[in-house]
Motif scaffolding. Structure first.
Motif, PDB file in Angstrom:
ATOM      1  N   ILE A   1      -8.949   1.366  -3.541  1.00 17.23           N
ATOM      2  CA  ILE A   1      -8.196   2.610  -3.495  1.00 17.23           C
ATOM      3  C   ILE A   1      -9.205   3.757  -3.581  1.00 17.23           C
ATOM      4  CG2 ILE A   1      -6.516   4.069  -4.691  1.00 17.23           C
ATOM      5  CD1 ILE A   1      -5.386   1.432  -5.932  1.00 17.23           C
TER       6      ILE A   1
ATOM      7  N   SER B   1       3.370  -1.610 -12.254  1.00  8.40           N
ATOM      8  CA  SER B   1       4.441  -1.259 -11.305  1.00  8.40           C
ATOM      9  C   SER B   1       4.374  -2.123 -10.066  1.00  8.40           C
ATOM     10  CB  SER B   1       4.329   0.209 -10.894  1.00  8.40           C
ATOM     11  OG  SER B   1       4.489   1.044 -12.000  1.00  8.40           O
ATOM     12  N   ARG B   2       3.195  -2.296  -9.559  1.00  4.10           N
ATOM     13  CA  ARG B   2       3.026  -3.078  -8.346  1.00  4.10           C
ATOM     14  C   ARG B   2       3.359  -4.528  -8.573  1.00  4.10           C
ATOM     15  NH1 ARG B   2      -2.560  -2.376  -5.979  1.00  4.10           N
ATOM     16  NH2 ARG B   2      -2.821  -1.930  -8.127  1.00  4.10           N
TER      17      ARG B   2
ATOM     18  N   ILE C   1      -6.373   3.412   1.248  1.00  4.09           N
ATOM     19  CA  ILE C   1      -6.148   2.173   0.519  1.00  4.09           C
ATOM     20  C   ILE C   1      -6.217   1.045   1.531  1.00  4.09           C
ATOM     21  CG2 ILE C   1      -3.643   2.363   0.694  1.00  4.09           C
ATOM     22  CD1 ILE C   1      -3.493   0.955  -2.043  1.00  4.09           C
TER      23      ILE C   1
ATOM     24  N   TYR D   1       3.789   1.546  -1.356  1.00  5.74           N
ATOM     25  CA  TYR D   1       4.323   1.652  -2.710  1.00  5.74           C
ATOM     26  C   TYR D   1       3.278   2.254  -3.659  1.00  5.74           C
ATOM     27  CZ  TYR D   1       6.725   0.355  -7.010  1.00  5.74           C
ATOM     28  OH  TYR D   1       7.351   0.380  -8.227  1.00  5.74           O
ATOM     29  N   ILE D   2       2.033   1.815  -3.521  1.00  6.81           N
ATOM     30  CA  ILE D   2       0.945   2.364  -4.347  1.00  6.81           C
ATOM     31  C   ILE D   2       0.772   3.850  -4.072  1.00  6.81           C
ATOM     32  CG2 ILE D   2      -1.550   2.296  -4.790  1.00  6.81           C
ATOM     33  CD1 ILE D   2      -1.376  -0.732  -4.091  1.00  6.81           C
ATOM     34  N   TRP D   3       0.822   4.231  -2.795  1.00 11.77           N
ATOM     35  CA  TRP D   3       0.708   5.650  -2.439  1.00 11.77           C
ATOM     36  C   TRP D   3       1.784   6.453  -3.169  1.00 11.77           C
ATOM     37  CZ3 TRP D   3       4.400   8.674  -0.024  1.00 11.77           C
ATOM     38  CH2 TRP D   3       3.997   9.988   0.235  1.00 11.77           C
TER      39      TRP D   3
ATOM     40  N   VAL E   1      -0.374   1.502 -12.070  1.00 16.21           N
ATOM     41  CA  VAL E   1      -0.365   0.956 -10.710  1.00 16.21           C
ATOM     42  C   VAL E   1      -0.229  -0.563 -10.749  1.00 16.21           C
ATOM     43  CG1 VAL E   1      -1.792   0.597  -8.654  1.00 16.21           C
ATOM     44  CG2 VAL E   1      -1.600   2.879  -9.647  1.00 16.21           C
ATOM     45  N   LYS E   2      -1.008  -1.220 -11.598  1.00 17.34           N
ATOM     46  CA  LYS E   2      -0.974  -2.683 -11.637  1.00 17.34           C
ATOM     47  C   LYS E   2       0.360  -3.215 -12.158  1.00 17.34           C
ATOM     48  CE  LYS E   2      -5.047  -4.727 -12.782  1.00 17.34           C
ATOM     49  NZ  LYS E   2      -6.291  -4.906 -13.566  1.00 17.34           N
TER      50      LYS E   2
ATOM     51  N   PHE F   1       0.822  -1.205   0.000  1.00 14.13           N
ATOM     52  CA  PHE F   1       0.000   0.000   0.000  1.00 14.13           C
ATOM     53  C   PHE F   1       0.863   1.265   0.000  1.00 14.13           C
ATOM     54  CE2 PHE F   1      -3.485  -2.543   2.403  1.00 14.13           C
ATOM     55  CZ  PHE F   1      -3.782  -3.222   1.232  1.00 14.13           C
TER      56      PHE F   1
ATOM     57  N   ILE G   1       3.273   5.793  -6.026  1.00 10.52           N
ATOM     58  CA  ILE G   1       2.924   5.902  -7.450  1.00 10.52           C
ATOM     59  C   ILE G   1       1.883   6.992  -7.655  1.00 10.52           C
ATOM     60  CG2 ILE G   1       1.813   4.738  -9.400  1.00 10.52           C
ATOM     61  CD1 ILE G   1       2.991   2.095  -8.284  1.00 10.52           C
TER      62      ILE G   1
END
Length: 148
Positions: free
Chosen positions: A57, A77-78, A48, A33-35, A74-75, A31, A37
């Motif tokens: 999200i 990269s994650r 999230i 890491y997503i933040w 996001v998908k 989460f 991005i």
């Protein structure tokens, strides 16, 4: 004149084949890491959270980005991040599709509470039931055969 927007979205997607592999101990790192991005794309993350097979999200999306492009970034990269860090063993990727639902800003507190309480919510409701409920709430036509 400046540009002013309030584009509040709830984005929902699942692991490939809804595999319950997102172990609780490593979700926080995912989460975060997503933040990062979203922050780098000038989007504001409100909340999230998720459970073993999907995530939610709540974000404001900057008007220079399309929802589909942002979700793709996001998908991808994650997915790469998860594999390189070995956060979730048996991770095969994310489902192909996603749900993106818009809301008035007045719904923000309710949305945050809903996403915050995913573990409790999913003791009684499956991901598929939840996703169908979101589609119906937003009057989105769908074919249940496409909801693997």
């Amino acid at each position: 004149m400046g540009t002013y927007t309030q584009l509040l979205y709830q984005i929902v997607f699942s692991t490939k084949n809804r595999q319950p592999i997102l172990i609780k101990e490593n979700r926080k790192e995912l989460f975060k890491y997503i933040w990062g991005i979203l922050n780098n794309k000038n989007c504001h993350l409100y909340r999230i959270n998720g459970v073993s097979d999907h995530i939610h999200i709540i974000t404001h999306i900057h008007p220079t980005h399309s929802v589909s492009d942002l979700v793709k970034i996001v998908k991808v990269s994650r997915g790469n991040f998860i594999k390189s860090k070995k956060l979730f063993t048996d991770f095969e990727g994310w489902q192909d599709g996603y749900g993106a639902f818009t809301y008035k800003i007045t719904a923000l507190d309710r949305l945050i509470e809903y996403v915050k309480n995913q573990e409790k919510h999913h003791k009684n409701v499956s991901y598929k039931e939840e996703f169908i409920s979101l589609l119906e709430e937003h009057k989105i036509k769908f074919d249940e055969r496409n909801l693997l």
